[in-house]
Design a protein around this motif. Structure first.
Motif, PDB file in Angstrom:
ATOM      1  N   LYS A   1      -9.598  -5.364  60.228  1.00 49.39           N
ATOM      2  CA  LYS A   1     -10.708  -4.473  60.586  1.00 49.39           C
ATOM      3  C   LYS A   1     -10.459  -3.843  61.954  1.00 49.39           C
ATOM      4  O   LYS A   1     -10.693  -2.646  62.146  1.00 49.39           O
ATOM      5  CB  LYS A   1     -12.028  -5.231  60.582  1.00 49.39           C
ATOM      6  CG  LYS A   1     -13.213  -4.329  60.843  1.00 49.39           C
ATOM      7  CD  LYS A   1     -14.526  -5.039  60.685  1.00 49.39           C
ATOM      8  CE  LYS A   1     -15.654  -4.051  60.913  1.00 49.39           C
ATOM      9  NZ  LYS A   1     -16.951  -4.633  60.651  1.00 49.39           N
ATOM     10  N   GLY A   2      -9.950  -4.641  62.905  1.00 50.96           N
ATOM     11  CA  GLY A   2      -9.643  -4.104  64.230  1.00 50.96           C
ATOM     12  C   GLY A   2      -8.589  -3.013  64.188  1.00 50.96           C
ATOM     13  O   GLY A   2      -8.727  -1.967  64.824  1.00 50.96           O
ATOM     14  N   VAL A   3      -7.539  -3.246  63.399  1.00 47.25           N
ATOM     15  CA  VAL A   3      -6.462  -2.252  63.302  1.00 47.25           C
ATOM     16  C   VAL A   3      -6.948  -1.002  62.572  1.00 47.25           C
ATOM     17  O   VAL A   3      -6.656   0.121  62.997  1.00 47.25           O
ATOM     18  CB  VAL A   3      -5.222  -2.862  62.598  1.00 47.25           C
ATOM     19  CG1 VAL A   3      -4.195  -1.796  62.275  1.00 47.25           C
ATOM     20  CG2 VAL A   3      -4.608  -3.946  63.471  1.00 47.25           C
ATOM     21  N   VAL A   4      -7.703  -1.185  61.494  1.00 39.67           N
ATOM     22  CA  VAL A   4      -8.221  -0.027  60.754  1.00 39.67           C
ATOM     23  C   VAL A   4      -9.136   0.799  61.653  1.00 39.67           C
ATOM     24  O   VAL A   4      -9.020   2.024  61.727  1.00 39.67           O
ATOM     25  CB  VAL A   4      -8.964  -0.478  59.473  1.00 39.67           C
ATOM     26  CG1 VAL A   4      -9.763   0.656  58.863  1.00 39.67           C
ATOM     27  CG2 VAL A   4      -7.971  -1.026  58.459  1.00 39.67           C
ATOM     28  N   THR A   5     -10.031   0.134  62.370  1.00 36.07           N
ATOM     29  CA  THR A   5     -10.954   0.837  63.269  1.00 36.07           C
ATOM     30  C   THR A   5     -10.189   1.567  64.368  1.00 36.07           C
ATOM     31  O   THR A   5     -10.524   2.695  64.736  1.00 36.07           O
ATOM     32  CB  THR A   5     -11.958  -0.158  63.885  1.00 36.07           C
ATOM     33  OG1 THR A   5     -12.650  -0.816  62.820  1.00 36.07           O
ATOM     34  CG2 THR A   5     -12.959   0.545  64.770  1.00 36.07           C
ATOM     35  N   GLU A   6      -9.141   0.940  64.873  1.00 37.67           N
ATOM     36  CA  GLU A   6      -8.321   1.536  65.933  1.00 37.67           C
ATOM     37  C   GLU A   6      -7.561   2.755  65.428  1.00 37.67           C
ATOM     38  O   GLU A   6      -7.433   3.752  66.132  1.00 37.67           O
ATOM     39  CB  GLU A   6      -7.332   0.475  66.428  1.00 37.67           C
ATOM     40  CG  GLU A   6      -6.293   0.947  67.401  1.00 37.67           C
ATOM     41  CD  GLU A   6      -5.281  -0.154  67.681  1.00 37.67           C
ATOM     42  OE1 GLU A   6      -4.076   0.112  67.501  1.00 37.67           O
ATOM     43  OE2 GLU A   6      -5.689  -1.266  68.052  1.00 37.67           O
ATOM     44  N   LYS A   7      -7.067   2.718  64.196  1.00 35.85           N
ATOM     45  CA  LYS A   7      -6.229   3.798  63.671  1.00 35.85           C
ATOM     46  C   LYS A   7      -7.021   4.946  63.047  1.00 35.85           C
ATOM     47  O   LYS A   7      -6.491   6.036  62.895  1.00 35.85           O
ATOM     48  CB  LYS A   7      -5.228   3.240  62.654  1.00 35.85           C
ATOM     49  CG  LYS A   7      -4.169   2.403  63.316  1.00 35.85           C
ATOM     50  CD  LYS A   7      -3.034   2.114  62.385  1.00 35.85           C
ATOM     51  CE  LYS A   7      -1.996   1.328  63.136  1.00 35.85           C
ATOM     52  NZ  LYS A   7      -0.673   1.815  62.957  1.00 35.85           N
TER      53      LYS A   7
ATOM     54  N   PHE B   1     -13.445   0.199  53.361  1.00 36.96           N
ATOM     55  CA  PHE B   1     -12.789  -1.012  53.852  1.00 36.96           C
ATOM     56  C   PHE B   1     -13.810  -2.126  54.042  1.00 36.96           C
ATOM     57  O   PHE B   1     -13.602  -3.255  53.605  1.00 36.96           O
ATOM     58  CB  PHE B   1     -12.043  -0.726  55.162  1.00 36.96           C
ATOM     59  CG  PHE B   1     -11.383  -1.941  55.739  1.00 36.96           C
ATOM     60  CD1 PHE B   1     -10.189  -2.395  55.229  1.00 36.96           C
ATOM     61  CD2 PHE B   1     -11.973  -2.635  56.780  1.00 36.96           C
ATOM     62  CE1 PHE B   1      -9.578  -3.530  55.748  1.00 36.96           C
ATOM     63  CE2 PHE B   1     -11.377  -3.773  57.310  1.00 36.96           C
ATOM     64  CZ  PHE B   1     -10.175  -4.218  56.784  1.00 36.96           C
ATOM     65  N   ASN B   2     -14.926  -1.816  54.699  1.00 34.10           N
ATOM     66  CA  ASN B   2     -15.977  -2.817  54.908  1.00 34.10           C
ATOM     67  C   ASN B   2     -16.517  -3.333  53.576  1.00 34.10           C
ATOM     68  O   ASN B   2     -16.809  -4.529  53.434  1.00 34.10           O
ATOM     69  CB  ASN B   2     -17.107  -2.255  55.767  1.00 34.10           C
ATOM     70  CG  ASN B   2     -16.707  -2.113  57.221  1.00 34.10           C
ATOM     71  OD1 ASN B   2     -15.880  -2.862  57.714  1.00 34.10           O
ATOM     72  ND2 ASN B   2     -17.282  -1.139  57.893  1.00 34.10           N
TER      73      ASN B   2
END
Length: 109
Positions: free
Chosen positions: A75-81, A99-100
């Motif tokens: 989730k952190g990587v998806v949110t960052e990208k 994704f969520n």
């Protein structure tokens, strides 16, 4: 003529091999333990870590660690990208919602 560095290993779902060039470039001659971390001489360890994950396979790695930590990391990587995705803000938001939703379904199963 200088020799170029081999490409970084690319982990897949199932374990696979690395090349001998990758082995010689990314595997330390001697592993050291410093403050609880495996390391060697302050070098960048990304290639070594990717080599281990390539050999192990991501499915095996996930099976032997806490699933909630993997989901949190993803989730952190998806949110960052997402801001770098070349799409309208509505599309990026829909991708994050999808994704969520996938994560929520995983928890219910």
């Amino acid at each position: 003529m200088t020799q170029s560095q081999p490409p970084l290993p690319q982990p897949k779902l199932e374990g696979s091999g690395i090349t001998s060039d990758q082995y010689f470039e990314f595997t330390p001659e001697k592993l050291e333990l410093s403050n609880g971390y495996l390391g060697y001489g302050g070098q960048d360890q990304l290639g070594f870590h990717l080599s281990v994950l390539t050999n192990m396979g991501l499915l095996t790695a996930v099976r032997h660690t806490n699933l909630s930590l993997w989901l949190e990391a993803l989730k952190g990587v998806v949110t960052e990208k997402l801001p770098t995705v070349n799409a309208q803000p509505e599309v990026a938001e829909a991708m994050l919602n999808r994704f969520n939703g996938a994560i929520s379904q995983t928890w219910r199963q």
